[in-house]
Design an enzyme around this catalytic site. Sequence first.
Site, PDB file in Angstrom:
ATOM      1  N   ASP B 390     -78.012  44.013  92.375  1.00 54.36           N
ATOM      2  CA  ASP B 390     -77.684  45.341  91.870  1.00 54.36           C
ATOM      3  C   ASP B 390     -77.028  45.292  90.498  1.00 54.36           C
ATOM      4  O   ASP B 390     -77.261  46.165  89.661  1.00 54.36           O
ATOM      5  CB  ASP B 390     -76.712  46.041  92.828  1.00 54.36           C
ATOM      6  CG  ASP B 390     -77.381  46.370  94.138  1.00 54.36           C
ATOM      7  OD1 ASP B 390     -78.618  46.358  94.192  1.00 54.36           O
ATOM      8  OD2 ASP B 390     -76.651  46.628  95.120  1.00 54.36           O
TER       9      ASP B 390
HETATM   10  N1  LIG Z   1     -67.290  43.766  94.347  1.00 56.84           N
HETATM   11  C1  LIG Z   1     -66.897  44.832  95.015  1.00 56.84           C
HETATM   12  O1  LIG Z   1     -65.753  45.261  94.965  1.00 56.84           O
HETATM   13  C2  LIG Z   1     -67.891  45.539  95.904  1.00 56.84           C
HETATM   14  C3  LIG Z   1     -67.420  46.131  97.075  1.00 56.84           C
HETATM   15  C4  LIG Z   1     -68.345  46.783  97.884  1.00 56.84           C
HETATM   16  C5  LIG Z   1     -69.666  46.855  97.492  1.00 56.84           C
HETATM   17  N2  LIG Z   1     -70.089  46.286  96.328  1.00 56.84           N
HETATM   18  C6  LIG Z   1     -71.506  46.387  95.954  1.00 56.84           C
HETATM   19  O2  LIG Z   1     -72.091  45.120  96.073  1.00 56.84           O
HETATM   20  C7  LIG Z   1     -73.121  44.974  95.101  1.00 56.84           C
HETATM   21  C8  LIG Z   1     -72.821  43.739  94.319  1.00 56.84           C
HETATM   22  O3  LIG Z   1     -73.931  43.380  93.560  1.00 56.84           O
HETATM   23  P1  LIG Z   1     -74.479  41.916  93.567  1.00 56.84           P
HETATM   24  O4  LIG Z   1     -75.527  41.888  92.510  1.00 56.84           O
HETATM   25  O5  LIG Z   1     -73.361  40.956  93.465  1.00 56.84           O
HETATM   26  O6  LIG Z   1     -75.054  41.728  95.024  1.00 56.84           O
HETATM   27  P2  LIG Z   1     -76.341  42.397  95.731  1.00 56.84           P
HETATM   28  O7  LIG Z   1     -76.880  43.498  94.909  1.00 56.84           O
HETATM   29  O8  LIG Z   1     -75.916  42.695  97.097  1.00 56.84           O
HETATM   30  O9  LIG Z   1     -77.398  41.270  95.682  1.00 56.84           O
HETATM   31  C9  LIG Z   1     -77.132  40.049  96.268  1.00 56.84           C
HETATM   32  C10 LIG Z   1     -78.405  39.288  96.313  1.00 56.84           C
HETATM   33  O10 LIG Z   1     -78.106  37.950  96.687  1.00 56.84           O
HETATM   34  C11 LIG Z   1     -79.230  37.433  97.388  1.00 56.84           C
HETATM   35  N3  LIG Z   1     -78.781  36.404  98.319  1.00 56.84           N
HETATM   36  C12 LIG Z   1     -78.146  36.576  99.503  1.00 56.84           C
HETATM   37  N4  LIG Z   1     -77.913  35.400 100.079  1.00 56.84           N
HETATM   38  C13 LIG Z   1     -78.405  34.458  99.258  1.00 56.84           C
HETATM   39  C14 LIG Z   1     -78.495  33.040  99.321  1.00 56.84           C
HETATM   40  N5  LIG Z   1     -77.972  32.352 100.341  1.00 56.84           N
HETATM   41  N6  LIG Z   1     -79.059  32.394  98.288  1.00 56.84           N
HETATM   42  C15 LIG Z   1     -79.593  33.081  97.262  1.00 56.84           C
HETATM   43  N7  LIG Z   1     -79.556  34.412  97.158  1.00 56.84           N
HETATM   44  C16 LIG Z   1     -78.955  35.099  98.156  1.00 56.84           C
HETATM   45  C17 LIG Z   1     -79.858  38.605  98.104  1.00 56.84           C
HETATM   46  O11 LIG Z   1     -81.269  38.525  97.968  1.00 56.84           O
HETATM   47  P3  LIG Z   1     -82.135  37.808  99.094  1.00 56.84           P
HETATM   48  O12 LIG Z   1     -81.783  38.467 100.367  1.00 56.84           O
HETATM   49  O13 LIG Z   1     -83.541  37.999  98.635  1.00 56.84           O
HETATM   50  O14 LIG Z   1     -81.705  36.362  99.053  1.00 56.84           O
HETATM   51  C18 LIG Z   1     -79.361  39.829  97.347  1.00 56.84           C
HETATM   52  O15 LIG Z   1     -80.383  40.543  96.694  1.00 56.84           O
HETATM   53  C19 LIG Z   1     -73.106  46.215  94.252  1.00 56.84           C
HETATM   54  O16 LIG Z   1     -74.075  47.128  94.692  1.00 56.84           O
HETATM   55  C20 LIG Z   1     -71.700  46.760  94.511  1.00 56.84           C
HETATM   56  O17 LIG Z   1     -71.633  48.160  94.342  1.00 56.84           O
HETATM   57  C21 LIG Z   1     -69.195  45.611  95.545  1.00 56.84           C
END
Ligand SMILES: NC(=O)c1ccc[n+]([C@@H]2O[C@H](COP(=O)([O-])OP(=O)(O)OC[C@H]3O[C@@H](n4cnc5c(N)ncnc54)[C@H](OP(=O)(O)O)[C@@H]3O)[C@@H](O)[C@H]2O)c1
Lengths: 466, 466, 92, 92
Positions: B390
């Site tokens: 994301d």
């Molecule tokens: N940081 C905060 O405070 C917080 C709190 C709550 C929510 N959020 C939300 O979390 C999201 C964070 O974004 P992000 O880009 O860090 O994470 P993300 O959008 O959730 O993407 C994480 C990606 O990692 C991949 N993944 C998972 N396990 C893996 C593995 N073992 N090896 C390789 N890839 C793996 C997944 O794809 P695959 O499944 O294809 O592997 C997934 O698409 C945002 O939408 C944010 O709003 C953040």
Amino acid sequence: MRESLIDIAYLVSAVLFIFGLKLLSSPKTAVRGNLISAFGMLLAVVATLFVKDIVHFRNIAIGLIIGAVAGGAWAYLVKMTQMPQTVAIFNGFGGIASALVAISTLYGAFKIPEGVPLEWNRAAVGLSIIVGSVTFFGSFIAFAKLQEIIKGDPISLPLHKLWNLVLLISALVLTGFLVSSGNVNFAWIIFGVSAVLGVMLVIPIGGADMPVAISLLNAYSGLAAAISGFVLNNYGLIITGSLVGSSGFILTKIMADAMNRKFVDILIGNVTIQMTEEAFAGVQIKGRVKKTDPQEVAILLDSANTIAFVPGYGMAVSQAQFAVKELFNLLTKDGKEVYFAIHPVAGRMPGHMNVLLAEADIPYDKIKTLEESNSLISETDIAFVIGANDVVNPLARDSKDTPISGMPIIEVDRAKTVIVLKRSMRAGFSGVPNPLFYLDNSYMLFGDAKQSIQEVAKEFKEYRKL
Amino acid sequence: MRESLIDIAYLVSAVLFIFGLKLLSSPKTAVRGNLISAFGMLLAVVATLFVKDIVHFRNIAIGLIIGAVAGGAWAYLVKMTQMPQTVAIFNGFGGIASALVAISTLYGAFKIPEGVPLEWNRAAVGLSIIVGSVTFFGSFIAFAKLQEIIKGDPISLPLHKLWNLVLLISALVLTGFLVSSGNVNFAWIIFGVSAVLGVMLVIPIGGADMPVAISLLNAYSGLAAAISGFVLNNYGLIITGSLVGSSGFILTKIMADAMNRKFVDILIGNVTIQMTEEAFAGVQIKGRVKKTDPQEVAILLDSANTIAFVPGYGMAVSQAQFAVKELFNLLTKDGKEVYFAIHPVAGRMPGHMNVLLAEADIPYDKIKTLEESNSLISETDIAFVIGANDVVNPLARDSKDTPISGMPIIEVDRAKTVIVLKRSMRAGFSGVPNPLFYLDNSYMLFGDAKQSIQEVAKEFKEYRKL
Amino acid sequence: MVDPVTVGIIIFVLALISGFEVITKVPPLLHTPLMSGSNAISGITLVGSLVAAGAGEQRVAEILGTLAVVFASVNVFGGYLVTDRMLRMFRK
Amino acid sequence: MVDPVTVGIIIFVLALISGFEVITKVPPLLHTPLMSGSNAISGITLVGSLVAAGAGEQRVAEILGTLAVVFASVNVFGGYLVTDRMLRMFRK
Ligand SMILES: NC(=O)c1ccc[n+]([C@@H]2O[C@H](COP(=O)([O-])OP(=O)(O)OC[C@H]3O[C@@H](n4cnc5c(N)ncnc54)[C@H](OP(=O)(O)O)[C@@H]3O)[C@@H](O)[C@H]2O)c1
Ligand SMILES: NC(=O)c1ccc[n+]([C@@H]2O[C@H](COP(=O)([O-])OP(=O)(O)OC[C@H]3O[C@@H](n4cnc5c(N)ncnc54)[C@H](OP(=O)(O)O)[C@@H]3O)[C@@H](O)[C@H]2O)c1
């Protein structure tokens, strides 16, 4: 129940004050912040009138009307340049009100709240009188000096600090007598001794140092209100007084830091710098002073593209801001890039230059901070120093032995040409001589800043018309 | 007198907590801040033991020893990646302790303080039980889901929100009964109803959304402590509880903002996003997905000068930070410029990536903020996206109709080449498909992030040795 | 004259404001330790538990109090230690 | 049980902290209005003066109270008005 209601009303007022102060952190919301804070005050007053046991409304009405008319007229009529002394005297009034309230408790104006030991109450009365009286008389001297009712020069007695200490200790000892005897005469004596102390604390401070003193007195008036809160067991007063207290101490600390002085020194009254001969042993000034005149400046301006205006205390003294605005208009209409380089402690109050420039309607986006200015300065054709001195003194950067060493400066010496507007070769606030005036690229335009600017504007107009 | 002493001790503790939290604002002073805060806790405990009317020290000793050993061992043994569930469960323990203390007052553990109406006291007891019990059972479910003791998927009943409302109202009505009757059985019923409410609130939340829930539960546990402060008329509890309460609510708000969600929605339990079909009506994804392998990536890396690592939740899942550190070492030893581009909400907790990178000893000055990264990115040869999705999704910037629209992103699509490490084409946290994967300059390296990185490092070493 | 409930409310509001102002200054970099650090502080409820456990009143109250001491002290000890562990990783 | 002096001290400390945290966020640009705005607030002592002036106790107390009302209300009215004047200059 009624008591609880009023306590909650005071709490709401205090929250409104805090919220109002928070809104002061942006120019866009500041006016609203001040209104919210005023509304908090209204709430506190109304709650007091409705809920407390008040029987004689006539006195109150008379007092409020006199105060409102006097305060309102004063605020309306005062000139913007007289702001420091206005704040000082208003402040003093707050202080003396606290002291008078404290004294009135000894005449039975309040019942001592249940659960408060008599001694504690009387000790608070004594402290409130001390702080309130010092605030009032100190503020009055500050006002008188700035308004030039009395001479602005530092006046100091032999062993001045020792006398201050003696006065302070006497006031505290007298408070001890008050605590043990409850005799109201002690209260008046404390008031008198503290009055002398207030005068003694401020009289040795030079006019230029006054804003630091005023800011400190502002903190004291908050403290006085908080202590009277303890006297009356009024939590509203305690909360609000301590808010003002913190605010005053923080501002004083900011000024102290900006002037490279220790906060503690200022607390004990060491406000005015003592300059020593040795401080300048290492200072060698080379070069020759070059005088210039309005006509020459107009020609220089004509061929410049980027121009920096660097205002300082002198602009405030001569009230040159409107003349500056006019020159600014002329130059920008002519397609030149003009910006204002504002040093955080230029002038004599934090934000002093900003107030003046806002008064003259200078567009906000033309005002650059210290850092922004220094990154623009080497591309600047003319730096126009308008009654500033310490804030552009290269010694602050290049030497280690002066009182201003280590203070960041606006580095006008790196501009292509510098024009300095002041009345003489005298040093600025800090007393440190300024080698800037002797540099090859700098020219002095002597005279009152406002007059000089007006003449430059006139010459520039004429020159362009030819 | 003794009561005043202990109140002052609590005040000092609270000031130490505040000071400790303040020191948390810089990595340099944060460790000290935590120690100061712990010292404040020690002071509060010692003051309580010495000054309050405590007769049975044996119970206390047993309780403290069990708690210290269990808590200490837990903290020592837990893995860094299990941090969210650890915080969750500790938090729950604080909540249930508040609830138990509140119940114990009904068994006569405390005298009701003079001047406090009986009804008010019982109302506070009821509220404390509700908040404490919700905190504990909610936290327990959060813990169980993250620890994968129960399934992480959202579980929800028909009319789920209506049921929650019914439970909440029942708990409040029961509190009303408790107030009027003082019957302790109501307390236990309230406890039970609130337990169900706690479970119901957290069970529909997906594992990925859990950090928001945990942060909110953290705020609740502070609130529970503050309310027990009202029960016991203990100002120390009130001050400290409300500190923690503010802190929790602010963090929740920050996460909500970062996820482009309304704070109020989260408060009422709308944590997990409901994705609608229409949201994607406007999304058109063009281009072709290009797979790559570790060998090819090694060759690409060899010819690159500037490389950005952009980690996300996937790095946390696969615990790839140590492998990343190794690859980082290889590349920098080879003279390449490597930096880490950290998005503020990458991962699942605020600051999540920073904790992991710190764990792997990545030098602090290589870590760039969102803004810094975006100003470097167009000069970057390879952007290495490690399990992020994301936070690098160009749709957030280019489309108006997705749940992440408006969230700032790390614009890796502007880098010369993008390599994306993830296990599949699945969407990230938000469920929004990512057109980045289809761009001409991007290549997918499928597989677990840790394994992929290790292979790339191996290939890179081999390739360089030839 | 001094109403303890009103005083409690005043203190509550002031503490909320202080908390708000202090926390908003912590940078996102340190939000995870902040979460766990303030979680440790929420174990302050231990102070109430101690009194309940040791007041020597009714037996049930004592048992509840002792249980509360166990829970609250896990929160306190665990919370501070885990925060410390996390923060030490930043200090390099 | 509730000691008004202790409560006063607690409130004093919390208010100092809130004040400190709020004020340190105000930028130097607005320090002059801040000085005059917080000066106006220090006129809160008016609240005490009102009671002293109107309590109807001893004559001297009343006179002192009325004087205090005059002084404090100059502080309040003057302070708010002058701050408002200053701030309006910034709003362009
Ligand atoms: N940081 C905060 O405070 C917080 C709190 C709550 C929510 N959020 C939300 O979390 C999201 C964070 O974004 P992000 O880009 O860090 O994470 P993300 O959008 O959730 O993407 C994480 C990606 O990692 C991949 N993944 C998972 N396990 C893996 C593995 N073992 N090896 C390789 N890839 C793996 C997944 O794809 P695959 O499944 O294809 O592997 C997934 O698409 C945002 O939408 C944010 O709003 C953040
Ligand atoms: N801003 C604050 O919060 C604050 C508070 C306290 C102290 N200070 C101190 O004040 C100083 C501020 O620096 P600054 O550069 O603004 O002021 P400065 O160093 O005091 O210099 C002001 C200059 O203006 C000239 N001047 C005075 N009246 C004039 C007039 N009518 N026309 C033209 N020129 C006139 C004076 O020279 P002539 O006499 O030759 O004309 C003087 O050298 C710093 O040292 C700072 O530490 C600042």
